[in-house]
Design an enzyme around this catalytic site. Structure first.
Site, PDB file in Angstrom:
ATOM      1  N   TRP A 140      38.631  46.293  43.793  1.00 58.17           N
ATOM      2  CA  TRP A 140      38.569  47.061  42.552  1.00 58.17           C
ATOM      3  C   TRP A 140      39.089  46.196  41.402  1.00 58.17           C
ATOM      4  O   TRP A 140      39.719  45.162  41.658  1.00 58.17           O
ATOM      5  CB  TRP A 140      39.399  48.357  42.653  1.00 58.17           C
ATOM      6  CG  TRP A 140      38.920  49.420  41.695  1.00 58.17           C
ATOM      7  CD1 TRP A 140      39.558  49.870  40.578  1.00 58.17           C
ATOM      8  CD2 TRP A 140      37.702  50.160  41.772  1.00 58.17           C
ATOM      9  NE1 TRP A 140      38.803  50.832  39.952  1.00 58.17           N
ATOM     10  CE2 TRP A 140      37.656  51.030  40.669  1.00 58.17           C
ATOM     11  CE3 TRP A 140      36.622  50.161  42.665  1.00 58.17           C
ATOM     12  CZ2 TRP A 140      36.576  51.890  40.418  1.00 58.17           C
ATOM     13  CZ3 TRP A 140      35.554  51.025  42.421  1.00 58.17           C
ATOM     14  CH2 TRP A 140      35.539  51.876  41.318  1.00 58.17           C
ATOM     15  N   GLU A 200      36.544  46.697  33.762  1.00 59.73           N
ATOM     16  CA  GLU A 200      35.549  45.628  33.842  1.00 59.73           C
ATOM     17  C   GLU A 200      36.048  44.271  33.374  1.00 59.73           C
ATOM     18  O   GLU A 200      35.684  43.256  33.949  1.00 59.73           O
ATOM     19  CB  GLU A 200      34.319  46.011  33.005  1.00 59.73           C
ATOM     20  CG  GLU A 200      33.602  47.221  33.538  1.00 59.73           C
ATOM     21  CD  GLU A 200      32.481  47.691  32.632  1.00 59.73           C
ATOM     22  OE1 GLU A 200      31.560  48.351  33.131  1.00 59.73           O
ATOM     23  OE2 GLU A 200      32.539  47.409  31.420  1.00 59.73           O
TER      24      GLU A 200
END
Ligand code: NOJ
Ligand code: NOJ
Length: 578
Positions: A140, A200
């Site tokens: 992640w 991101e």
């Protein structure tokens, strides 16, 4: 042909509906639905909480495409900030049980070892957990360092309310240890790289920096109130560093660059969300903290909104002074890159917050930087201060209210009668996309509606702050003010934990050799430390880097570094610590 005709009709219809009665009706029906839908996503008894443990907020009950059946520290804190604000302001005092459960759940979550570390080795930066309070261990974007800042801010708001009720023992024994864990993490790690709130970009991020700054200021106030003064000096020092660093995101093209990395335009809802989540009406239109009505935040808002006008078909045909659907950032491609409810609502909220302050201070200030924003609503307006008794004040504030309502009307238009809100709505036809029943979407409706009603959240101490770092807003909109060069200093410097690198030098913009007010560099690309400063063009500038660790200060060895700035544009200087 057919589509463009339809768009024009839709646009015309939307303009015709620019009546607050549409929004009044939407708020009346949507408020109770949003509140109920928000609570439905909280365990253990929420009807859509899917078996989440007590006090755990699921981001969305959607467990496939996308799978959001996790609990994010950020989303949960944003949700509980609304619940706590509404409780402490007397708007909804039915949620004490949920708040107590949330606190108890975070006592557990903070201690869960996870891929970011243990509680003492960085684990507080872990973005999300399983809803049974175990660690999520797959790959992640981690860490995400806004979580501890947002959580501590929600908990401090609750602590401050409980202190007014005289419940000092619960605050000291239960809330304070949680808050202290989060804020020590913020104070120690804020200058390390982080994934942004969209999970991101791994760099430094405006939203994260702004919320970290806020959290430490509030933490210092609570520490003083509780007589827990041992943390005060370190948190105050780091809050000052954060406020300084916050200024470096300003882009002379007239907006805030959301992330220091990522290679995008930097136009991003990140910055609008930061402004509303650090709103402090007592600070007026302060630019240092990017208050909603500050010229920097309004110029930024205009740039952000306009970046979506030509890329979403549902916005086609709309004039620039009419609200438009907005998303995370124009380059977004996640789920096709669509508008989001929570970002569209954030625009309305920033404008409602601004109206609160202008009405409260009984005047409104137009600077050269915010002029293009205000000219949307009155093309003849000029730079100046307009008292609430003036016709210009009335014209502008009523047009801005209509503009703000327009963003809520877009959300209303694309809300089904059930009131359910997903994460995104289609850029082509407004239909719901991505995670259904996104808890954060419901929270965003409630805070926007409250701001429209004039609800003022508690002050966090943004008023009266000063910084030795500031930004140049002269001119604006231009791409570099005349006579300056944007210089990025990169220095390769290995440091020990807690040590930071600063720069000072021979010109005003480098603090005239004053080591006490030297500018802190970002370690987002450690071991490269960076800062971008506007320096006078065509000038010999001398400078040195400094190391500071606690009270010790070390200058680079002699001689001074020197650059001769070019006549304009930007310039990168790469150095190695000597
Ligand atoms: C999932 C994240 O939650 C979302 O924000 C992101 O855009 C996508 N992954 C793609 O990176
Ligand atoms: C993706 C969003 O980008 C992120 O901000 C959020 O935390 C998660 N989804 C969960 O809602």
């Amino acid at each position: 042909m057919l589509l463009s005709t339809l768009c024009v009709i839709l646009a015309a219809a939307r303009q015709a509906w620019t009546q607050s009665s549409t929004v009044d009706a939407y708020i009346a029906s949507q408020s109770p639905l949003a509140k109920a839908d928000l609570l439905a996503n909280i365990g253990p008894s929420g009807s859509k909480s899917m078996g989440a443990k007590s006090g755990i907020v699921v981001a969305s009950p959607s467990n496939v495409n996308p799978d959001y059946l996790y609990t994010w520290t950020r989303d949960s804190a944003v949700v509980f900030q609304v619940i706590v604000d509404q409780f402490s302001l007397g708007i909804d005092t039915s949620t004490r049980g949920e708040i107590d459960n949330y606190v108890a759940s975070q006592v557990i979550i903070q201690q869960v070892s996870n891929p970011s570390g243990t509680i003492t080795t960085g684990g507080l930066g872990e973005p999300k957990f399983n809803i049974d309070e175990t660690a999520f261990t797959a790959a992640w974007g981690r860490p995400q360092r806004d979580g501890p800042a947002l959580r501590s801010t929600a908990l401090i708001t609750w602590a401050n309310f409980l202190l007014t009720e005289g419940n000092t023992s619960y605050v000291t024994n239960t809330l304070w240890p949680l808050i202290q864990n989060d804020l020590n993490y913020v104070a120690q790690n804020w200058n390390q790289s982080t994934f942004d709130l969209w999970e991101e970009v791994d760099s430094s991020s405006f939203f994260t920096t702004a919320l970290q700054h806020r959290s430490l200021r509030q933490g210092v106030q609570l520490a003083n109130a509780l007589d827990q003064t041992s943390v005060v000096s370190s948190w105050t020092t780091q809050a000052g560093n954060l406020l300084c660093f916050l200024q470096s995101y300003w882009n002379t093209a007239g907006y805030i660059t959301a992330n220091t990395g990522g290679g995008r335009s930097g136009k991003d809802a990140n910055t609008v969300l930061a402004s509303i989540h650090t709103f402090d009406a007592a600070a007026g239109c302060d630019a240092l903290t990017f208050q909603p009505c500050s010229d920097v935040a309004l110029s930024n808002l205009l740039t952000y909104v306009n970046s979506f006008r030509s890329i979403y078909p549902i916005n086609s045909g709309l004039a620039n002074n009419v609200a438009a659907a907005t998303g995370r950032y124009p380059e977004d491609s996640y789920m096709g890159g669509n508008p989001w409810y929570l970002t569209t609502l954030a625009v309305s909220e920033q404008l409602y917050d601004s109206l609160i302050v202008w009405n409260q201070q009984k005047s409104l200030n137009v600077t050269s930087l915010s002029l293009p924003f205000f000219q949307l609503f009155d093309s003849s307006v000029t730079v100046g201060t307009y008292a609430s008794t003036s016709a210009t004040f009335t014209t502008l504030t009523s047009a801005i209210k209509t503009f703000a309502d327009g963003f809520v009307e877009i959300v209303a238009e694309f809300t089904p009668s059930s009131g359910s809100l997903s994460e995104q709505y289609s850029k082509s036809d407004g239909s719901q996309l991505s995670a259904a029943d996104l808890t954060w979407s419901y929270a965003a409706t409630l805070t926007s509606f409250d701001a429209r009603a004039g609800v003022v959240p508690a002050s966090w101490g943004a008023s009266g702050l000063t910084s030795s770092c500031s930004i140049s807003t002269g001119g604006g909109g231009g791409g570099g003010s005349s006579g300056t060069v944007s210089v990025t200093f990169n220095v390769d410097a290995t440091t020990v934990f807690g040590e930071n690198i600063y720069i000072c030098g021979s010109v005003d913009a480098l603090q005239n050799w004053d080591p006490d007010t030297a500018l802190i560099l970002s370690a987002a690309n450690y071991p490269i430390w960076s800062i971008t400063v506007d320096l006078p063009a065509n000038t010999e500038v001398q400078y040195k880097y400094i190391r500071k660790f606690g009270s010790s200060l070390t200058w680079e060895s002699d001689p001074n570094d020197v650059i001769n700035t070019p006549s304009g544009g930007s310039f990168i200087e790469n150095d190695t610590w000597r």
